[in-house]
Structure formats: structure tokens, C-alpha cells
Design a protein around this motif. Structure first.
Motif, mmCIF file in Angstrom:
data_model
loop_
_atom_site.group_PDB
_atom_site.id
_atom_site.type_symbol
_atom_site.label_atom_id
_atom_site.label_comp_id
_atom_site.label_asym_id
_atom_site.label_seq_id
_atom_site.Cartn_x
_atom_site.Cartn_y
_atom_site.Cartn_z
ATOM 1 N N GLY A 60 -19.032 35.916 70.235
ATOM 2 C CA GLY A 60 -19.976 35.365 69.262
ATOM 3 C C GLY A 60 -19.655 33.973 68.768
ATOM 4 N N PHE A 61 -18.769 33.237 69.436
ATOM 5 C CA PHE A 61 -18.466 31.871 69.024
ATOM 6 C C PHE A 61 -19.562 30.920 69.502
ATOM 7 C CE2 PHE A 61 -13.836 33.316 69.641
ATOM 8 C CZ PHE A 61 -13.785 33.800 68.339
ATOM 9 N N ASN A 62 -19.645 29.756 68.864
ATOM 10 C CA ASN A 62 -20.624 28.767 69.309
ATOM 11 C C ASN A 62 -20.142 28.108 70.605
ATOM 12 O OD1 ASN A 62 -18.932 26.400 68.661
ATOM 13 N ND2 ASN A 62 -19.352 26.934 66.518
ATOM 14 N N ASP A 63 -21.042 27.403 71.280
ATOM 15 C CA ASP A 63 -20.742 26.837 72.595
ATOM 16 C C ASP A 63 -19.576 25.859 72.560
ATOM 17 O OD1 ASP A 63 -22.739 28.318 73.745
ATOM 18 O OD2 ASP A 63 -24.233 26.705 73.696
ATOM 19 N N LYS A 64 -19.510 25.041 71.513
ATOM 20 C CA LYS A 64 -18.441 24.044 71.422
ATOM 21 C C LYS A 64 -17.073 24.714 71.340
ATOM 22 C CE LYS A 64 -16.956 19.955 68.865
ATOM 23 N NZ LYS A 64 -17.259 19.032 67.733
ATOM 24 N N LEU A 65 -16.970 25.756 70.514
ATOM 25 C CA LEU A 65 -15.698 26.462 70.377
ATOM 26 C C LEU A 65 -15.361 27.228 71.647
ATOM 27 C CD1 LEU A 65 -13.340 27.134 68.565
ATOM 28 C CD2 LEU A 65 -14.655 29.036 67.600
ATOM 29 N N ASN A 66 -16.373 27.782 72.293
ATOM 30 C CA ASN A 66 -16.145 28.484 73.559
ATOM 31 C C ASN A 66 -15.530 27.558 74.603
ATOM 32 O OD1 ASN A 66 -17.040 31.011 72.779
ATOM 33 N ND2 ASN A 66 -19.161 30.596 73.351
ATOM 34 N N HIS A 67 -16.027 26.328 74.668
ATOM 35 C CA HIS A 67 -15.482 25.374 75.636
ATOM 36 C C HIS A 67 -14.042 25.005 75.306
ATOM 37 C CE1 HIS A 67 -18.677 24.239 78.458
ATOM 38 N NE2 HIS A 67 -19.517 24.589 77.501
ATOM 39 N N VAL A 68 -13.750 24.830 74.014
ATOM 40 C CA VAL A 68 -12.388 24.492 73.619
ATOM 41 C C VAL A 68 -11.429 25.631 73.962
ATOM 42 C CG1 VAL A 68 -10.880 24.020 71.654
ATOM 43 C CG2 VAL A 68 -13.114 22.936 71.786
ATOM 44 N N LEU A 69 -11.850 26.856 73.739
ATOM 45 C CA LEU A 69 -10.958 28.007 73.912
ATOM 46 C C LEU A 69 -10.874 28.493 75.346
ATOM 47 C CD1 LEU A 69 -11.861 30.139 70.755
ATOM 48 C CD2 LEU A 69 -9.911 28.612 71.074
ATOM 49 N N PHE A 70 -11.979 28.387 76.127
ATOM 50 C CA PHE A 70 -12.006 29.086 77.412
ATOM 51 C C PHE A 70 -12.423 28.254 78.627
ATOM 52 C CE2 PHE A 70 -13.069 32.198 74.055
ATOM 53 C CZ PHE A 70 -11.975 33.028 74.177
#
Length: 208
Positions: A60-70
Motif C-alpha cells: 500500500g505504499f505510494n509509487d515514489k516510496l515503492n521505487h525507493v524501497l524495491f
């Protein structure tokens, strides 16, 4: 078929042949363990590719955080973490190797090792700079701290995966030269079956 799946199947077949041909106990087979660990690494990279599109949306994270994390710069801040931890635990609880042994006793910096690392780093950095300069490319003084910071974390995971337990086991069963060669090949192939993999493997071998 995915590159990592091909590499996984290939290493597993070689490991199986080595285990059957050796006719020794699992933990004493000098061929089986390095190849089995290598196949586990490629299988883990394949699993990350397969499960990431399913697991990431569930968080459920936003796209920006998803890119940073994964996703960003080597699978982000958390992408390779499960595989790195898995190898640490395999060494600790299956192969009965302390974390210090998994790093061949080099968990602390010493001046000679730092000196050699600086020399290797300068040499490896100068090669692409010389190539770029010879082709007339213009250099920028801008430093991308965002990508460097994320890549620094992902590089740590890569070192744990390829230069930790795998290198320690290869050194235990093989000569140091072949241990460096094999782990460098695995590191290169971990970046895919492309011509870039050869350059990455050569660079990793020089650093080792």
C-alpha cells in the motif's frame, strides 16, 4: 525464459552431478556446496523478480516510496535484503559458520586492506573515465547523492550475497584464485545474461 531461472537450473544440474559423482556426504562435497549456493542466489534473484509485482502493491505504499524501497538503483533499499539475510542464516545455521567465518575473517578494516581497496577503486574508476574522455564526452560536476546513497546500500547486499558465504565456501574447498574467479562470474551473471556481465565480472575480479 528468465535469465535467472536458466542460471538456477544450470547450477543445480552441475551441483547434482557433482554430488552424485563425489559420493560423499553433503557438507564434505567441495563441488556441491559452491554450486548449490550459486543456484540459490540465482533462484533468489528470480524469486524477487516474480514476487515483487505481487507483494509490493499489497504493502500500500505510494509509487515514489515503492521505487525507493524495491526498484531504484539495484532493487532499492529493501529489494535484495531478504536474499542477503537468507545467505547469512544458511551459513550460520546450516553450514555452521560464524558470521566472521563467512567473511573469511575480514569483518574489520585494516590499513593494508584499505590501501589495496583504494588502489583498486582508483584503477577501476580511471578506466571508464579514460574511455569517456577519449570519446569526447563532457563531464559534469553534479553529484547525484540520491542514487549514490541507494546504490551504496544495495552494493552492501551484493557483497553479502556474492562475497560473503559463497566466497568463504569457495575458498574453503577450492584455491583462492578459482574462488575469486567463480564468485566474480556469479556476480557478473547476477546482473543478467548480457555483454555488460563480462565487464562487471572482470571488475569484480580485480577488486577481489
Amino acid at each position: 525464459m528468465n535469465d535467472y531461472l536458466i542460471l538456477t537450473v544450470g547450477c543445480l544440474l552441475l551441483a547434482l552431478l557433482g554430488f552424485i559423482g563425489g559420493r560423499t556426504r553433503l557438507l564434505n562435497d567441495k563441488i556441491y556446496i559452491p554450486l548449490a549456493l550459486s543456484s540459490f542466489i540465482f533462484a533468489g534473484l528470480y524469486a524477487i523478480q516474480v514476487t515483487r509485482p505481487v507483494v509490493v502493491p499489497l504493502l500500500g505504499f505510494n509509487d515514489k516510496l515503492n521505487h525507493v524501497l524495491f526498484y531504484d538503483y539495484g532493487n532499492g533499499l529493501l529489494g535484495l535484503l531478504p536474499l542477503a539475510l537468507a545467505l547469512l542464516f544458511i551459513g550460520k545455521y546450516w553450514l555452521k559458520m560464524n558470521y566472521n567465518d563467512q567473511w573469511s575473517g575480514t569483518t574489520r578494516y585494516t590499513f593494508p586492506s584499505l590501501r589495496y581497496r583504494l588502489m583498486a577503486g582508483l584503477i577501476l574508476a580511471s578506466i571508464p573515465l579514460l574511455i569517456a574522455a577519449s570519446t569526447g564526452q563532457i563531464f559534469s560536476s553534479k553529484v547525484d547523492m540520491y542514487s549514490y546513497s541507494i546504490n551504496g546500500v544495495t552494493n552492501l547486499y551484493e557483497e553479502i550475497i556474492c562475497r560473503g558465504l559463497l566466497l568463504a565456501c569457495c575458498v574453503r574447498y577450492w584455491t583462492r584464485l578459482w574462488a575469486v574467479v567463480w564468485t566474480s562470474v556469479v556476480f557478473g551473471l547476477a546482473h543478467g545474461l548480457t555483454e555488460k556481465s563480462l565487464a562487471i565480472a572482470l571488475g569484480a575480479g580485480l577488486m577481489a
